[in-house]
Design an enzyme around this catalytic site. Structure first.
Site, mmCIF file in Angstrom:
data_model
loop_
_atom_site.group_PDB
_atom_site.id
_atom_site.type_symbol
_atom_site.label_atom_id
_atom_site.label_comp_id
_atom_site.label_asym_id
_atom_site.label_seq_id
_atom_site.Cartn_x
_atom_site.Cartn_y
_atom_site.Cartn_z
ATOM 1 N N THR A 206 1.245 -1.365 -0.042
ATOM 2 C CA THR A 206 0.391 0.184 -0.052
ATOM 3 C C THR A 206 0.585 1.109 0.249
ATOM 4 O O THR A 206 1.961 1.151 0.659
ATOM 5 C CB THR A 206 -0.860 0.125 0.809
ATOM 6 O OG1 THR A 206 -1.834 -0.601 1.883
ATOM 7 C CG2 THR A 206 -1.943 1.401 1.402
ATOM 8 N N ARG A 234 -13.276 -8.616 -1.507
ATOM 9 C CA ARG A 234 -12.719 -8.233 -0.113
ATOM 10 C C ARG A 234 -11.843 -6.699 -0.701
ATOM 11 O O ARG A 234 -11.573 -6.455 -1.115
ATOM 12 C CB ARG A 234 -11.709 -8.831 0.221
ATOM 13 C CG ARG A 234 -10.781 -8.569 1.409
ATOM 14 C CD ARG A 234 -9.971 -8.089 1.189
ATOM 15 N NE ARG A 234 -8.644 -7.356 2.424
ATOM 16 C CZ ARG A 234 -7.885 -7.123 2.162
ATOM 17 N NH1 ARG A 234 -7.091 -6.130 1.275
ATOM 18 N NH2 ARG A 234 -6.952 -6.621 3.939
ATOM 19 N N GLY A 236 -10.517 -3.672 1.733
ATOM 20 C CA GLY A 236 -9.410 -3.858 3.145
ATOM 21 C C GLY A 236 -9.529 -2.072 3.517
ATOM 22 O O GLY A 236 -10.862 -2.073 3.537
ATOM 23 N N ASP A 237 -8.629 -2.246 4.329
ATOM 24 C CA ASP A 237 -9.347 -0.410 5.176
ATOM 25 C C ASP A 237 -9.397 0.691 4.223
ATOM 26 O O ASP A 237 -9.366 2.323 4.262
ATOM 27 C CB ASP A 237 -8.181 -0.721 6.545
ATOM 28 C CG ASP A 237 -6.595 -0.746 6.093
ATOM 29 O OD1 ASP A 237 -6.333 -1.510 5.415
ATOM 30 O OD2 ASP A 237 -5.912 0.383 6.085
ATOM 31 N N GLY A 258 -1.055 -1.789 6.360
ATOM 32 C CA GLY A 258 -0.754 -2.951 7.160
ATOM 33 C C GLY A 258 -2.435 -4.255 7.121
ATOM 34 O O GLY A 258 -2.885 -4.086 5.474
HETATM 35 N N1 ASP Z 1 -4.011 -2.343 4.115
HETATM 36 C C1 ASP Z 1 -4.322 -2.799 3.075
HETATM 37 C C2 ASP Z 1 -5.457 -3.523 2.626
HETATM 38 O O1 ASP Z 1 -5.551 -4.263 3.514
HETATM 39 C C3 ASP Z 1 -2.790 -3.411 2.444
HETATM 40 C C4 ASP Z 1 -1.602 -2.731 3.892
HETATM 41 O O2 ASP Z 1 -0.780 -2.152 3.176
HETATM 42 O O3 ASP Z 1 -0.996 -4.192 2.948
HETATM 43 O O4 ASP Z 1 -5.974 -3.866 1.553
#
Ligand code: ASP
Length: 335
Positions: A206, A234, A236-237, A258
């Site tokens: 990210t 899916r 993510g955040d 993360g």
């Molecule tokens: N936060 C991102 C997600 O869960 C992935 C990452 O930042 O590594 O999609």
């Protein structure tokens, strides 16, 4: 103690689960740009060549974003300029080089938020060259906040550049997906529901940026391909305001990276803001305590946080984080 809690020399511990590396970033006031390109496990794949490439890409991103701020441009435009460079760099998990979903496609998420509370986001886009542009389009050209998998017609109407999905797919990401599907993948275990796993460090990433302009306005942006071998659909955040991205002129601009599920459960970016606003915590303590809550949800990663007034921080509870920052006080790039 879970294996992903590692004590660092410069750790600050404010609660039992909050072990994080924290670094001050930027100036007390005036223009500041902080960027990140993911957090994870340095040990695995960071060859000297790759580190040099990451550093060069981060430096180009800082150059692009900081030039906007120096010219008197808006924090939002500086965030976008920096993110464009990182989305275009195949090294990073956003735009070209995005992680692949279980069906072998690049599906990308992005969010852009300004300190006045305006925000736009997209999830699951597969053809937008720079997903942060689509996030800005949602903010400025629609009455909505978050659009999932917008149609070709909607994307065309926004006037953002598109590419076929193959443009985004790199050989390295194909290999990662094959490895993940061959079974050595902690994510598969996690997704399978045992709930205990830390997801494979090199399978995610990210990129993001937070900026403060000459007028004192702050903004945050995040862009990602998600996590290798994630299920179709899916999210993510990163594109969720308050989870992976947040900005409030009264407090801070935040961009996270993360394990997205843990950042969502902790409502991480908004939690940082709330801690500053309602609990009177420093930016530093708020970031550390929030990462502790993320860890309690079995997640590791990091965040960049920039207040409207005062110095920012880079904080992470993973082994390493790729980041850079620049202000009148100087510059640092960690690749
Ligand atoms: N936060 C991102 C997600 O869960 C992935 C990452 O930042 O590594 O999609």
């Amino acid at each position: 103690m879970p294996t992903w809690h590692r004590i660092k020399e410069d750790s600050i511990m404010t609660q039992a689960t909050a072990l994080a590396t924290v670094e001050s970033a930027g100036s007390e006031d005036g223009i500041t740009l902080i960027i990140h390109a993911g957090a994870g496990d340095r040990g695995k794949h960071h060859t000297p060549e790759r580190s040099a490439q990451v550093k060069a890409d981060l430096t180009r991103a800082l150059d692009a974003g900081y030039a906007v701020l120096q010219a008197g441009g808006a924090a939002e435009e500086a965030v976008i300029a920096a993110i464009h460079v990182m989305e275009d760099a195949p090294e990073f998990n956003a735009g070209r080089g995005a992680a692949l979903t279980s069906d072998g496609l690049a599906r990308m998420d992005a969010c852009l938020m300004t300190g006045d509370g305006e925000v736009g986001a997209v999830a699951g886009v597969s053809t937008v060259k720079n997903p942060i542009d689509a996030a800005q389009a949602v903010k400025d050209q629609t009455k909505h906040v978050l659009l999932a998998d917008p149609t070709d017609e909607e994307i065309a109407a926004w006037g953002v550049e598109t590419r076929p999905n193959e443009y985004f797919i790199t050989e390295a990401r194909r290999r990662s997906l094959a490895e993940a599907q061959a079974g050595g993948d902690a994510w598969a275990k996690h997704a399978g529901g045992d709930g205990t796993g830390v997801i494979g460090d090199e399978k995610h990433g990210t990129i993001g940026a937070v900026a403060r302009d000459a007028a004192g306005r702050i903004a945050a942006g995040t862009s990602t391909g998600g996590i290798t071998n994630q299920m179709h659909g899916r999210v993510g955040d990163s594109p969720l305001p308050g989870c992976g991205t947040f900005a409030d002129q009264r407090t801070v601009a935040v961009s996270c990276t993360g394990i997205g599920e843990a950042f969502i459960k902790a409502v991480a970016a908004h939690q940082v803001s709330d801690r500053v606003r309602f609990a009177g915590e420093s930016v530093h303590d708020a970031a550390v305590a929030t990462l502790g809550e993320v860890a309690a949800h079995h997640g590791d990663g990091g965040m960049i946080v920039l207040p409207a007034t005062g110095r920012g921080v880079v904080a992470y509870n993973s082994e390493m984080m790729n980041f850079g920052y620049r202000s009148a006080a100087g510059e640092r790039v960690n690749g």
